[in-house]
Scaffold this motif. Structure first.
Motif, PDB file in Angstrom:
ATOM      1  N   LYS A 167       0.810  -1.270  -0.034  1.00  0.00           N
ATOM      2  CA  LYS A 167      -0.201  -0.142  -0.124  1.00  0.00           C
ATOM      3  C   LYS A 167       0.777   1.277   0.061  1.00  0.00           C
ATOM      4  O   LYS A 167       2.164   1.236   0.466  1.00  0.00           O
ATOM      5  N   LYS A 168       0.356   2.380  -0.537  1.00  0.00           N
ATOM      6  CA  LYS A 168       0.957   3.672  -0.643  1.00  0.00           C
ATOM      7  C   LYS A 168      -0.092   4.883  -0.238  1.00  0.00           C
ATOM      8  O   LYS A 168      -1.394   4.552  -0.328  1.00  0.00           O
ATOM      9  N   GLY A 169       0.650   5.894   0.020  1.00  0.00           N
ATOM     10  CA  GLY A 169      -0.168   6.962   0.567  1.00  0.00           C
ATOM     11  C   GLY A 169      -0.919   6.934   1.636  1.00  0.00           C
ATOM     12  O   GLY A 169      -0.563   6.247   2.830  1.00  0.00           O
ATOM     13  N   ARG A 170      -2.299   7.400   1.464  1.00  0.00           N
ATOM     14  CA  ARG A 170      -3.213   7.462   2.669  1.00  0.00           C
ATOM     15  C   ARG A 170      -3.440   5.798   3.035  1.00  0.00           C
ATOM     16  O   ARG A 170      -3.634   5.527   4.350  1.00  0.00           O
ATOM     17  N   ALA A 171      -3.510   4.887   2.078  1.00  0.00           N
ATOM     18  CA  ALA A 171      -3.869   3.664   2.547  1.00  0.00           C
ATOM     19  C   ALA A 171      -2.743   3.174   3.415  1.00  0.00           C
ATOM     20  O   ALA A 171      -3.034   2.275   4.292  1.00  0.00           O
ATOM     21  N   PHE A 172      -1.523   3.357   3.055  1.00  0.00           N
ATOM     22  CA  PHE A 172      -0.588   2.822   4.011  1.00  0.00           C
ATOM     23  C   PHE A 172      -0.363   3.539   5.346  1.00  0.00           C
ATOM     24  O   PHE A 172      -0.226   2.967   6.453  1.00  0.00           O
ATOM     25  N   ASN A 173      -0.553   4.982   5.297  1.00  0.00           N
ATOM     26  CA  ASN A 173      -0.763   5.581   6.570  1.00  0.00           C
ATOM     27  C   ASN A 173      -1.821   4.606   7.372  1.00  0.00           C
ATOM     28  O   ASN A 173      -1.715   4.802   8.694  1.00  0.00           O
ATOM     29  N   ALA A 650      -9.897   1.132 -11.528  1.00  0.00           N
ATOM     30  CA  ALA A 650      -9.845  -0.054 -10.466  1.00  0.00           C
ATOM     31  C   ALA A 650      -8.997   0.410  -9.370  1.00  0.00           C
ATOM     32  O   ALA A 650      -8.724  -0.518  -8.272  1.00  0.00           O
ATOM     33  N   SER A 651      -8.170   1.518  -9.355  1.00  0.00           N
ATOM     34  CA  SER A 651      -7.463   1.667  -8.189  1.00  0.00           C
ATOM     35  C   SER A 651      -7.626   3.121  -7.472  1.00  0.00           C
ATOM     36  O   SER A 651      -8.521   3.793  -7.861  1.00  0.00           O
ATOM     37  N   ILE A 652      -7.062   3.488  -6.328  1.00  0.00           N
ATOM     38  CA  ILE A 652      -7.233   4.891  -5.968  1.00  0.00           C
ATOM     39  C   ILE A 652      -5.840   5.288  -5.982  1.00  0.00           C
ATOM     40  O   ILE A 652      -4.750   4.678  -6.224  1.00  0.00           O
ATOM     41  N   LYS A 725     -11.363  -0.004  -2.095  1.00  0.00           N
ATOM     42  CA  LYS A 725     -10.044   0.469  -1.764  1.00  0.00           C
ATOM     43  C   LYS A 725     -10.134   1.727  -1.025  1.00  0.00           C
ATOM     44  O   LYS A 725      -9.423   1.865   0.111  1.00  0.00           O
ATOM     45  N   ALA A 726     -10.991   2.760  -1.331  1.00  0.00           N
ATOM     46  CA  ALA A 726     -10.962   4.062  -0.886  1.00  0.00           C
ATOM     47  C   ALA A 726     -11.722   3.814   0.644  1.00  0.00           C
ATOM     48  O   ALA A 726     -11.411   4.337   1.670  1.00  0.00           O
ATOM     49  N   ARG A 727     -12.739   3.114   0.632  1.00  0.00           N
ATOM     50  CA  ARG A 727     -13.231   2.730   1.997  1.00  0.00           C
ATOM     51  C   ARG A 727     -12.351   2.141   2.867  1.00  0.00           C
ATOM     52  O   ARG A 727     -12.439   2.340   3.974  1.00  0.00           O
ATOM     53  N   ILE A 728     -11.613   1.050   2.510  1.00  0.00           N
ATOM     54  CA  ILE A 728     -10.638   0.476   3.563  1.00  0.00           C
ATOM     55  C   ILE A 728      -9.565   1.444   3.706  1.00  0.00           C
ATOM     56  O   ILE A 728      -9.062   1.428   5.004  1.00  0.00           O
ATOM     57  N   SER A 729      -9.184   2.308   2.887  1.00  0.00           N
ATOM     58  CA  SER A 729      -8.319   3.213   3.439  1.00  0.00           C
ATOM     59  C   SER A 729      -8.818   4.246   4.274  1.00  0.00           C
ATOM     60  O   SER A 729      -8.109   5.134   5.183  1.00  0.00           O
ATOM     61  N   GLN A 730     -10.109   4.636   4.339  1.00  0.00           N
ATOM     62  CA  GLN A 730     -10.791   5.345   5.304  1.00  0.00           C
ATOM     63  C   GLN A 730     -10.977   4.494   6.747  1.00  0.00           C
ATOM     64  O   GLN A 730     -11.695   5.354   7.581  1.00  0.00           O
ATOM     65  N   GLY A 731     -10.879   3.047   6.828  1.00  0.00           N
ATOM     66  CA  GLY A 731     -11.237   2.554   7.810  1.00  0.00           C
ATOM     67  C   GLY A 731     -12.650   2.209   7.994  1.00  0.00           C
ATOM     68  O   GLY A 731     -13.017   1.594   9.067  1.00  0.00           O
ATOM     69  N   GLU A 732     -13.430   2.331   6.768  1.00  0.00           N
ATOM     70  CA  GLU A 732     -14.650   1.669   6.795  1.00  0.00           C
ATOM     71  C   GLU A 732     -15.020   0.312   6.256  1.00  0.00           C
ATOM     72  O   GLU A 732     -14.351  -0.122   5.567  1.00  0.00           O
ATOM     73  N   GLN A 733     -15.570  -0.459   7.468  1.00  0.00           N
ATOM     74  CA  GLN A 733     -15.764  -1.872   7.124  1.00  0.00           C
ATOM     75  C   GLN A 733     -17.011  -2.717   6.833  1.00  0.00           C
ATOM     76  O   GLN A 733     -16.898  -3.801   6.535  1.00  0.00           O
ATOM     77  N   ARG A 734     -18.089  -1.624   6.707  1.00  0.00           N
ATOM     78  CA  ARG A 734     -19.193  -2.221   6.746  1.00  0.00           C
ATOM     79  C   ARG A 734     -19.325  -2.090   4.892  1.00  0.00           C
ATOM     80  O   ARG A 734     -20.000  -1.554   4.375  1.00  0.00           O
ATOM     81  N   ASN A 735     -18.712  -3.062   4.504  1.00  0.00           N
ATOM     82  CA  ASN A 735     -18.656  -3.325   3.005  1.00  0.00           C
ATOM     83  C   ASN A 735     -19.100  -4.781   2.599  1.00  0.00           C
ATOM     84  O   ASN A 735     -18.682  -5.758   3.051  1.00  0.00           O
ATOM     85  N   TRP A 736     -20.028  -4.807   1.648  1.00  0.00           N
ATOM     86  CA  TRP A 736     -20.648  -6.000   1.331  1.00  0.00           C
ATOM     87  C   TRP A 736     -20.577  -6.175  -0.331  1.00  0.00           C
ATOM     88  O   TRP A 736     -21.071  -5.031  -1.002  1.00  0.00           O
ATOM     89  N   LEU A 737     -19.975  -7.049  -0.872  1.00  0.00           N
ATOM     90  CA  LEU A 737     -19.652  -7.265  -2.239  1.00  0.00           C
ATOM     91  C   LEU A 737     -20.402  -8.557  -2.801  1.00  0.00           C
ATOM     92  O   LEU A 737     -20.303  -9.720  -2.069  1.00  0.00           O
ATOM     93  N   LEU A 738     -21.269  -8.221  -3.597  1.00  0.00           N
ATOM     94  CA  LEU A 738     -22.039  -9.329  -4.504  1.00  0.00           C
ATOM     95  C   LEU A 738     -21.375  -9.212  -5.688  1.00  0.00           C
ATOM     96  O   LEU A 738     -21.532  -8.362  -6.640  1.00  0.00           O
ATOM     97  N   PHE A 739     -20.728 -10.553  -6.454  1.00  0.00           N
ATOM     98  CA  PHE A 739     -19.767 -10.464  -7.811  1.00  0.00           C
ATOM     99  C   PHE A 739     -20.218 -11.808  -8.388  1.00  0.00           C
ATOM    100  O   PHE A 739     -20.395 -12.797  -7.951  1.00  0.00           O
ATOM    101  N   GLY A 740     -20.409 -11.643  -9.750  1.00  0.00           N
ATOM    102  CA  GLY A 740     -20.768 -12.628 -10.491  1.00  0.00           C
ATOM    103  C   GLY A 740     -19.667 -12.902 -11.741  1.00  0.00           C
ATOM    104  O   GLY A 740     -19.143 -11.931 -12.299  1.00  0.00           O
ATOM    105  N   GLU A 741     -19.431 -14.135 -12.146  1.00  0.00           N
ATOM    106  CA  GLU A 741     -18.388 -14.639 -13.111  1.00  0.00           C
ATOM    107  C   GLU A 741     -19.109 -15.718 -13.482  1.00  0.00           C
ATOM    108  O   GLU A 741     -20.013 -16.412 -13.195  1.00  0.00           O
ATOM    109  N   ARG A 742     -18.142 -16.567 -14.646  1.00  0.00           N
ATOM    110  CA  ARG A 742     -18.405 -17.656 -15.248  1.00  0.00           C
ATOM    111  C   ARG A 742     -18.054 -18.854 -14.003  1.00  0.00           C
ATOM    112  O   ARG A 742     -19.110 -19.678 -13.721  1.00  0.00           O
ATOM    113  N   ASN A 743     -16.677 -19.422 -13.866  1.00  0.00           N
ATOM    114  CA  ASN A 743     -16.277 -20.277 -13.194  1.00  0.00           C
ATOM    115  C   ASN A 743     -15.451 -19.821 -11.815  1.00  0.00           C
ATOM    116  O   ASN A 743     -14.842 -19.013 -12.004  1.00  0.00           O
ATOM    117  N   ARG A 744     -15.682 -20.329 -10.999  1.00  0.00           N
ATOM    118  CA  ARG A 744     -14.904 -19.930  -9.690  1.00  0.00           C
ATOM    119  C   ARG A 744     -13.346 -20.195  -9.932  1.00  0.00           C
ATOM    120  O   ARG A 744     -12.684 -19.441  -9.399  1.00  0.00           O
TER     121      ARG A 744
END
Length: 841
Positions: A167-173, A650-652, A725-744
């Motif tokens: 990590k760099k910048g704010r995320a590393f701090n 896809a990054s901050i 990434k932005a949420r994590i760098s801010q210390g926010e942990q109430r994050n829920w990801l629903l993601f879809g693709e072909r094969n695991r």
């Protein structure tokens, strides 16, 4: 609400009390090894040769010292083991503390200053009150910090204790602040809870009541006994003179302590008739403060009461060991070293806390600066009302540029989102500009759905309103600029007058935008201004290209890393526009069919380059018959330039690298798609690409802390990843990801990273849908429906919903699923409140 309040207090106290705590930590660490350091640098003063017969008896020691100093001894501190010089304290003047004789000890003044700074900020009782208050704040920092970073899997030690050095910048701090804080948390609580013993009387009284053993039968603890503070003792002028039988005291001490006596400290009263106190330490003592305590008659040397450390209860031992716990010696030399290191890290949290605070302030300034050079909004009747409706941020940008042009002509303006406008706003306005985009095939942007539902169709008289309309759309859709045309029709029905014909813009066509500018210049009576220049394309370098789905049945997906020539900033959710180029094989195939030489010089935009280079930046037709017979320059002039392609970032910015997630596309004839083919195949690593950033305010994170539900499929993970990434760098942990693709097995894009966030608690929930892993296809909207109760709970708790990915199929299915789970009215309200945001394509 509790978490937000704690966070505000945490940073506020941190940037105020942090400096004092950093000073206390540093000075405490310096002072902690003062005895060893002073003996090292003053061996001739503080070290004596150990005699075979042992140390001098106290009677002989006192006789020699009093003869040499012509003063009365008040306290002796003698180490019988290591050859350390005895410390002698003399009877002080009335109202003063004891004075210590050590000879000329180099560095003693420095260490005394460190102790004064540590305990009192060298400011007496005022400083003691400040250090006491800051110590209380340290307890708050420890407990609130623990709560703020509590992971979803608290038993996963990696979530608590591991750094991500990439990590760099704010995320590393943030990572450094949180993880290092966890490492030091127990030690800081130890410092604080023991340090308060010397700060507040109520705290000492409370500890004594809580931890002290009850007095033995027939005994009553005197007020002040067992405490860690000693002030000047009052002397009764009528009291008899002090008489001390040192020989009797020494003999009784040797008899009581035995051969393992290591050190003793004799404290004499200021006058006769009062008891003396003797502390002695044995060789096998648990730590340096595990003293046995004797109350004795100094005149006869008789021991009246002996309290042995080993005979006390554990809690009473802890009470006596407050100092040893504070400095770490309770745990031996390793404990002292660890506590010292932890003290030295105290400034780290002050520095990283300030860096995080300044970063938040800077981002807020950037948000305000994004409004451009437009002055303060005015709601007066003669001001121009500029309403915008934007899905990707382009309409908002044009609205502010239009406002700037009007204000440059001396006209007052107010810029508002269309969704914020109501009847009063439109009735009060006399002149208005509407800059609106159309989402998809004729739909209103998400932010303007409320306006269309609540305003369009209302029978409000608007015959007082003069307006102009700039409509943004895409002609590939049948209902080109559909929302803007509905707005125009309603305004006409209500009697509003159009200052000039609506200007419709297809895919940011520069000629149409220039027409709008010229119309505004004529409307304001000013000379036409220079054409608006969008942000120029900069040269970026492709530094890495990593395939994310090796072995997949689908087309390859790549993670691309790019670096700019100059530092660049962007917000999570923003986009990039890339100018792709044709791959050399396509250019060569066209030239071979036309019989032209790739190296023929031609003119393009006033510059000379080869025909091959010029064709790489032109749209090449699938059929070349109509081009046969054209010479090189005519061929270049006959072909239109390649337009830009948009991709979600896809990054901050603090990552130090702009990242894209791009899937290759193939046309039915087998050719790679223009943009994806250029980025994933033809552009070499370390090659240069033309790219510019574009603000996408409609997909930014909420300003206030709130849970987020992130939903997407395929390369739609890119936009969601930047938000995460932005949420994590801010210390926010109430994050829920629903993601879809072909094969695991092959298509879990960035799988290791997602699992790492899940394990650390930065991602509270991760629900996956793999359509080809079972007979019946399962998509992300199906998983959403399975979790309907959880979705309702999160939304009730204030969650914002973000959707990124394909418009057809996924986004439409998710929208239908949300309406089925929450109801159409609730979903509509989420859109109007800015809690349902989409970046779909």
């Amino acid at each position: 609400m509790v978490k937000k309040s704690l966070f505000q207090l945490h940073w506020f106290f941190g940037i105020t009390a942090g400096l004092v705590l950093a000073l206390m930590g540093t000075t405490g660490a310096i002072w902690s090894f003062q005895e060893e350091l002073l003996r090292l640098f003053n061996a001739d003063v503080l070290k004596v040769q150990v005699r075979d017969e042992g140390v001098l008896p106290p009677a002989e020691l006192v006789r020699r010292v009093e003869a040499a100093q012509a003063d009365k001894v008040a306290m002796l501190w003698v180490d019988t083991r290591e050859g350390n010089a005895a410390r002698i304290f003399f009877t002080p003047a009335p109202g003063e503390r004891r004075g210590e004789l050590k000879g000329a000890v180099a560095g003693q003044g420095f260490f005394d200053l460190m102790l004064q700074l540590h305990r009192f900020l060298a400011s007496g009782d005022t400083g003691r009150q400040i250090t006491g208050a800051c110590t209380l704040m340290l307890v708050f920092f420890c407990l609130s910090g623990l709560y703020l970073r509590w992971p979803r899997k608290p038993l996963n030690w990696r979530a608590w204790l591991t750094f991500d050095w990439a990590k760099k910048g704010r995320a590393f701090n943030w990572d450094l602040h949180a993880v290092a804080g966890t490492w030091c948390l127990l030690f800081y609580l130890l410092f604080a809870l023991t340090g308060l013993f010397w700060s507040y009387e109520w705290y000492r009284e409370g500890l004594n009541k809580l931890l002290a053993d009850a007095p033995a039968a027939g005994q009553q603890q005197k007020r002040g006994e067992g405490r860690g503070r000693h002030g000047p003792q009052k002397v009764d002028k009528n009291a008899p003179p002090l008489v001390v039988d040192y020989d009797a005291i020494w003999n009784n001490l040797k008899h009581t302590a035995g051969p393992t006596l290591a050190a003793y400290n004799l404290r004499l009263p200021p006058a006769g008739g009062q008891p003396a106190t003797l502390f002695y330490l044995l060789d096998d003592a648990a730590h340096e403060r595990a003293f046995n305590t004797v109350t004795l008659d100094p005149a006869s040397g008789q021991f009246k009461r002996v309290e042995r450390y080993a005979d006390k209860s554990f809690k009473a031992q802890l009470l006596q060991s407050v100092y040893a716990l504070h400095v770490g010696s309770y745990f031996g030399l390793p404990g002292r070293i660890i506590v010292t290191v932890a003290s030295l890290t105290m400034p780290l949290f002050f520095v990283t806390g300030w860096l995080l605070y300044l970063d938040r302030r800077r981002k807020k300034r950037q948000v305000r600066a994004a409004r451009g050079a437009v002055g303060s909004a005015s709601s007066s009747a003669d001001s121009w009302l500029i309403g915008f409706a934007s899905q990707s941020g382009f309409a908002e940008q044009l609205a502010w540029q239009s406002a700037g042009q009007l204000q440059a002509a001396g006209l007052p303006v107010q810029v508002r989102a269309l969704g914020e406008l109501g009847e009063d706003d439109l009735r009060q306005a006399r002149r208005a500009l509407f800059v609106v985009s159309t989402f998809g095939d004729g739909e209103a942007p998400d932010s303007a759905r409320a306006f269309e539902r609540k305003v369009l169709g209302q029978a409000w008289p608007l015959d007082h309103l003069d307006y102009a309309l700039l409509a943004l759309g895409d002609r590939q859709y049948p209902h080109f600029c559909g929302f803007a045309r509905r707005l125009q029709a309603w305004l006409g029905e209500r009697g509003a007058s159009s200052a000039f014909s609506p200007v419709e813009v297809d895919n940011a066509d520069s000629a149409a935008l220039q027409q709008w500018q010229q119309a505004l210049a004529q409307l304001t009576g000013t000379q036409p201004v220079a054409a608006w220049q969008p942000a120029s394309f900069g040269n970026w370098t492709l530094t890495r290209r990593e395939r994310l789905n090796p072995g997949s049945q689908g087309l390859p997906v790549y993670l691309l890393g790019l670096h700019a020539e100059a530092p660049a900033r962007w917000a999570a959710g923003d986009l990039v526009e890339v100018l792709p180029r044709n791959g050399q094989p396509r250019v060569d195939a066209l030239l071979a069919g036309l019989g032209l030489d790739s190296n023929t010089p031609v003119q393009r935009d006033g510059l000379t380059e080869t025909l091959g280079q010029a064709l790489a930046a032109r749209q090449l037709p699938s059929s070349r018959e109509h081009l046969i017979g054209l010479h090189a320059q005519a061929l270049v002039d006959a072909l239109v330039p390649i337009g830009s392609r948009e991709y979600s970032i896809a990054s901050i910015a603090s990552d130090g690298e702009l990242q894209l997630i791009v899937r290759q596309e193939r046309h039915p004839d087998g050719h790679l798609g223009l943009g994806s083919g250029w980025l994933t195949e033809y552009l070499p690593v370390q090659g240069s690409v033309s790219l510019r950033l574009r603000r996408n305010s409609g997909f930014h994170l909420p300003e206030a802390p709130a849970p987020v539900i992130l939903i997407g499929n395929g390369t739609g993970l890119a936009g969601l990843r930047s938000l995460l990434k932005a949420r994590i760098s801010q210390g926010e942990q109430r994050n829920w990801l629903l993601f879809g693709e072909r094969n695991r097995a092959h298509d879990l894009l960035c799988g290791a990273e997602l699992q790492g966030w899940l394990g650390s608690g930065d991602l509270q929930r991760l629900d996956l849908a793999f359509s080809r892993d079972q007979v019946e296809k399962v998509y992300v909207q199906d998983v959403l429906l399975e979790q309907r109760e959880e979705v309702r709970r999160w939304v009730a708790e204030g969650a914002c919903v973000y959707v990124c990915g394909s418009l057809l199929g996924m986004a439409a299915g998710v929208d239908a699923a949300l309406k089925g789970i929450l109801g159409e009215e609730t979903v509509q309200q989420l859109v109007e409140d800015g809690r349902y945001r989409r970046d779909v394509y």
